[in-house]
Design a protein around this motif. Structure first.
Motif, mmCIF file in Angstrom:
data_model
loop_
_atom_site.group_PDB
_atom_site.id
_atom_site.type_symbol
_atom_site.label_atom_id
_atom_site.label_comp_id
_atom_site.label_asym_id
_atom_site.label_seq_id
_atom_site.Cartn_x
_atom_site.Cartn_y
_atom_site.Cartn_z
ATOM 1 N N PHE A 2 0.668 -1.161 0.099
ATOM 2 C CA PHE A 2 0.126 0.141 -0.009
ATOM 3 C C PHE A 2 0.953 1.168 0.033
ATOM 4 C CE2 PHE A 2 -2.579 3.215 2.149
ATOM 5 C CZ PHE A 2 -3.531 3.394 1.198
ATOM 6 N N LEU A 3 1.841 1.096 0.916
ATOM 7 C CA LEU A 3 2.838 2.469 0.885
ATOM 8 C C LEU A 3 4.169 1.647 0.271
ATOM 9 C CD1 LEU A 3 4.165 4.924 1.551
ATOM 10 C CD2 LEU A 3 4.483 4.343 3.955
ATOM 11 N N ASN A 4 4.824 2.327 -0.796
ATOM 12 C CA ASN A 4 5.883 2.017 -1.399
ATOM 13 C C ASN A 4 7.002 2.904 -1.690
ATOM 14 O OD1 ASN A 4 7.765 0.174 -2.540
ATOM 15 N ND2 ASN A 4 6.950 0.216 -4.425
ATOM 16 N N VAL A 5 7.905 2.908 -0.574
ATOM 17 C CA VAL A 5 9.088 4.019 -0.806
ATOM 18 C C VAL A 5 10.114 3.066 -1.592
ATOM 19 C CG1 VAL A 5 10.500 5.483 0.215
ATOM 20 C CG2 VAL A 5 8.256 5.160 1.396
ATOM 21 N N SER A 6 10.893 3.874 -2.664
ATOM 22 C CA SER A 6 11.663 3.009 -3.425
ATOM 23 C C SER A 6 12.910 3.926 -3.592
ATOM 24 C CB SER A 6 11.079 2.620 -4.777
ATOM 25 O OG SER A 6 12.207 1.889 -5.564
ATOM 26 N N GLN A 7 14.030 3.716 -3.087
ATOM 27 C CA GLN A 7 15.346 4.199 -3.305
ATOM 28 C C GLN A 7 15.421 5.745 -3.252
ATOM 29 O OE1 GLN A 7 18.384 2.836 -3.791
ATOM 30 N NE2 GLN A 7 17.172 1.058 -3.382
ATOM 31 N N PRO A 18 22.927 13.937 1.680
ATOM 32 C CA PRO A 18 21.231 13.683 1.979
ATOM 33 C C PRO A 18 20.833 13.471 3.273
ATOM 34 C CG PRO A 18 22.106 11.830 0.675
ATOM 35 C CD PRO A 18 23.398 12.587 0.979
ATOM 36 N N ALA A 19 19.659 13.827 3.761
ATOM 37 C CA ALA A 19 19.160 13.677 4.947
ATOM 38 C C ALA A 19 18.464 12.264 4.952
ATOM 39 C CB ALA A 19 18.222 14.782 5.375
ATOM 40 N N VAL A 20 18.104 12.084 3.776
ATOM 41 C CA VAL A 20 17.798 10.484 3.422
ATOM 42 C C VAL A 20 18.403 9.996 2.341
ATOM 43 C CG1 VAL A 20 15.729 9.249 2.827
ATOM 44 C CG2 VAL A 20 15.244 11.079 4.542
ATOM 45 N N ASP A 21 18.858 8.812 2.487
ATOM 46 C CA ASP A 21 20.031 8.469 1.432
ATOM 47 C C ASP A 21 19.449 7.225 0.762
ATOM 48 O OD1 ASP A 21 21.835 8.049 -0.579
ATOM 49 O OD2 ASP A 21 23.350 8.330 0.845
ATOM 50 N N GLY A 22 18.792 6.867 -0.229
ATOM 51 C CA GLY A 22 18.378 5.455 -0.850
ATOM 52 C C GLY A 22 17.574 4.739 -0.244
ATOM 53 N N VAL A 23 16.678 5.205 0.583
ATOM 54 C CA VAL A 23 15.649 4.378 1.429
ATOM 55 C C VAL A 23 14.572 3.662 0.615
ATOM 56 C CG1 VAL A 23 13.994 4.626 3.443
ATOM 57 C CG2 VAL A 23 16.255 5.687 3.481
ATOM 58 N N SER A 24 14.489 2.289 1.089
ATOM 59 C CA SER A 24 13.214 1.656 0.270
ATOM 60 C C SER A 24 12.621 0.954 1.587
ATOM 61 C CB SER A 24 13.696 0.556 -0.581
ATOM 62 O OG SER A 24 14.377 1.083 -1.612
ATOM 63 N N LEU A 25 11.518 0.878 1.480
ATOM 64 C CA LEU A 25 10.715 0.197 2.414
ATOM 65 C C LEU A 25 9.155 0.192 2.077
ATOM 66 C CD1 LEU A 25 8.474 2.335 4.139
ATOM 67 C CD2 LEU A 25 10.525 2.865 5.085
ATOM 68 N N GLY A 26 8.370 -1.018 2.407
ATOM 69 C CA GLY A 26 7.000 -0.929 2.184
ATOM 70 C C GLY A 26 6.153 -1.631 3.226
ATOM 71 N N LEU A 27 4.825 -0.812 3.277
ATOM 72 C CA LEU A 27 3.624 -1.357 4.304
ATOM 73 C C LEU A 27 2.423 -1.654 3.522
ATOM 74 C CD1 LEU A 27 3.566 1.746 6.938
ATOM 75 C CD2 LEU A 27 3.978 -0.694 7.311
ATOM 76 N N ARG A 28 2.023 -3.052 3.827
ATOM 77 C CA ARG A 28 0.787 -3.587 3.470
ATOM 78 C C ARG A 28 -0.266 -2.805 4.020
ATOM 79 N NH1 ARG A 28 1.889 -9.348 5.256
ATOM 80 N NH2 ARG A 28 2.387 -8.257 6.985
ATOM 81 N N ALA A 29 -1.511 -2.530 3.417
ATOM 82 C CA ALA A 29 -2.632 -2.013 4.013
ATOM 83 C C ALA A 29 -2.931 -2.542 5.372
ATOM 84 C CB ALA A 29 -3.811 -2.192 3.209
ATOM 85 N N GLY A 30 -3.204 -1.765 6.370
ATOM 86 C CA GLY A 30 -3.562 -1.996 7.566
ATOM 87 C C GLY A 30 -2.194 -2.573 8.567
ATOM 88 N N ASP A 31 -1.078 -2.259 7.988
ATOM 89 C CA ASP A 31 0.201 -2.720 8.787
ATOM 90 C C ASP A 31 0.644 -1.286 9.401
ATOM 91 O OD1 ASP A 31 0.184 -5.307 8.370
ATOM 92 O OD2 ASP A 31 2.204 -5.091 7.019
ATOM 93 N N ILE A 32 1.460 -1.192 10.710
ATOM 94 C CA ILE A 32 1.830 -0.383 11.349
ATOM 95 C C ILE A 32 3.530 -0.468 11.120
ATOM 96 C CG2 ILE A 32 2.179 1.033 13.346
ATOM 97 C CD1 ILE A 32 -0.462 -0.282 14.216
#
Length: 373
Positions: A2-7, A18-32
């Motif tokens: 549901f949330l997809n942060v890519s690089q 950079p303050a944020v450098d190449g970050v990738s993460l993902g969250l499924r709907a309903g996850d914390i």
């Protein structure tokens, strides 16, 4: 996801790194999800980028399958349908609880608006308090009002930036459990920033450890503790130390020689060839060290911290290595006293001798490399 942060990278003008450098993460709907790390590590900047308050220098953010950020496209914050809960609650002191909660849904018809206010106040355990003013509420109640206000417009994603930092320690952990239950009952997808590990463990399905703009690991709490992906995660999460060790192989048996003696029968231990001459550092958590009066290895208590049901002892071996151990509080030994200890290690995690913060452990043949986002 549901949330997809890519690089994702976010760079502020005039800053070399950079303050944020190449970050990738993902969250499924309903996850914390929870972001944790030392001050200045980039976790709040990452949260603000997801909110639309900071622009992406590179990489992308997708929300519900929709591209909301990359280096060419930026959906404004007000069009992302994201709710936010801030550190200072940001309640309007001149408005009662009902009108505070209704602030973001003022375009709804009156009857529908009042029904929604009553729904979310009941959800956060504050039903019947619509006429109270913020100054008449406790800190925990004010935080719940802020949460109800953020949930009222039915946001696609809820962002919480250090929401419990103004509360006392005991209330923080209890409220974290309560907020998790509230978010799960609401079916909300949420991303949470904190510097407190107990909060992170209490509320998060997935936890990300950040350092100097990098996301070192995005994983469940158990994996962060027992299978840290980098030396920094191993140091930052929980209590533990790195002890010099040597991996040896005798026939089919691989053992780790440590200051506490050899660790045997470790299926997850890498082979000696993983390091030059088998020399490495082994992670020893406080719960890997057991107080045993009959153990041949003795250590001197150099510091003790009372934790109610247990002590956290900091120990020094005769050879000079420092260790930590949790001991039931009825074992009340004095600082300076020598006690017997032994190692009981279920998860052997080894690193290159003296490696840097981003160095990864070498896994054994039966242990997959921990996931690094």
């Amino acid at each position: 996801m549901f949330l997809n942060v890519s690089q994702l990278s976010v760079r502020y003008p005039g800053q070399a790194a950079p303050a944020v450098d190449g970050v990738s993460l993902g969250l499924r709907a309903g996850d914390i999800g929870v972001l944790i790390g030392p001050s200045g590590c980039g976790k709040t900047t990452l949260l603000r980028a997801v909110a639309g308050l900071e622009r992406a220098s590179s990489g992308s953010i997708h929300l519900g399958g929709e591209l909301v950020s990359d280096n060419q496209h930026h959906t404004p914050a007000e069009r992302r349908r994201i709710g936010m809960v801030f550190q200072d609650y940001a309640l309007f002191p001149h408005l009662d609880v009902g009108r505070n909660v209704a602030f973001g849904i003022d375009r709804l018809p009156r009857g529908e608006r009042e029904q929604r206010v009553a729904e979310v106040l009941a959800l956060v355990g504050l039903d019947g308090l619509q006429a109270r003013f913020p100054h008449e509420l406790s800190g925990g109640q004010q935080q719940r009002v802020a949460l109800a206000r953020a949930l009222a417009p039915r946001p696609r994603l809820l962002l919480l930036d250090e929401p419990f930092s103004n509360l006392d320690v005991d209330l923080r952990e209890r409220l974290a459990h309560e907020v998790r239950a509230i978010l799960k009952a609401a079916g909300a997808t949420a991303l949470f920033v904190t510097h407190d590990q107990l909060e992170a463990f209490a509320i998060g399905d997935l936890i990300g450890v950040m350092h100097e703009g990098h996301l070192h690991q995005w994983d469940e709490a158990y994996a962060l503790y027992h299978r840290p992906a980098t030396r920094f995660v191993a140091e930052f999460i929980g209590h533990g130390v790195f002890a010099p060790a040597q991996i040896r192989q005798d026939g089919e048996e691989v053992s780790v020689q440590t200051p506490l003696g050899a660790l045997h029968d470790m299926d997850e231990c890498p082979l000696p060839s993983a390091y030059e001459a088998g020399l490495c550092d082994v992670l020893l958590r406080a719960d890997d060290i057991v107080h045993d009066d009959h153990a041949p290895v003795k250590a001197q208590i150099i510091r003790k911290a009372f934790r109610g049901s247990e002590f956290l002892y900091t120990l020094r071996l005769a050879s000079g290595e420092v260790l930590m151990t949790h001991v039931p509080s009825h074992h009340n030994h004095a600082v300076g006293e020598w006690i017997g200890i032994r190692a009981e290690v279920d998860h052997v995690v080894t690193f290159a001798r003296g490696g840097g913060a981003s160095s990864a452990p070498v896994p054994g043949a039966s242990r997959p490399i921990p996931k690094v986002a």
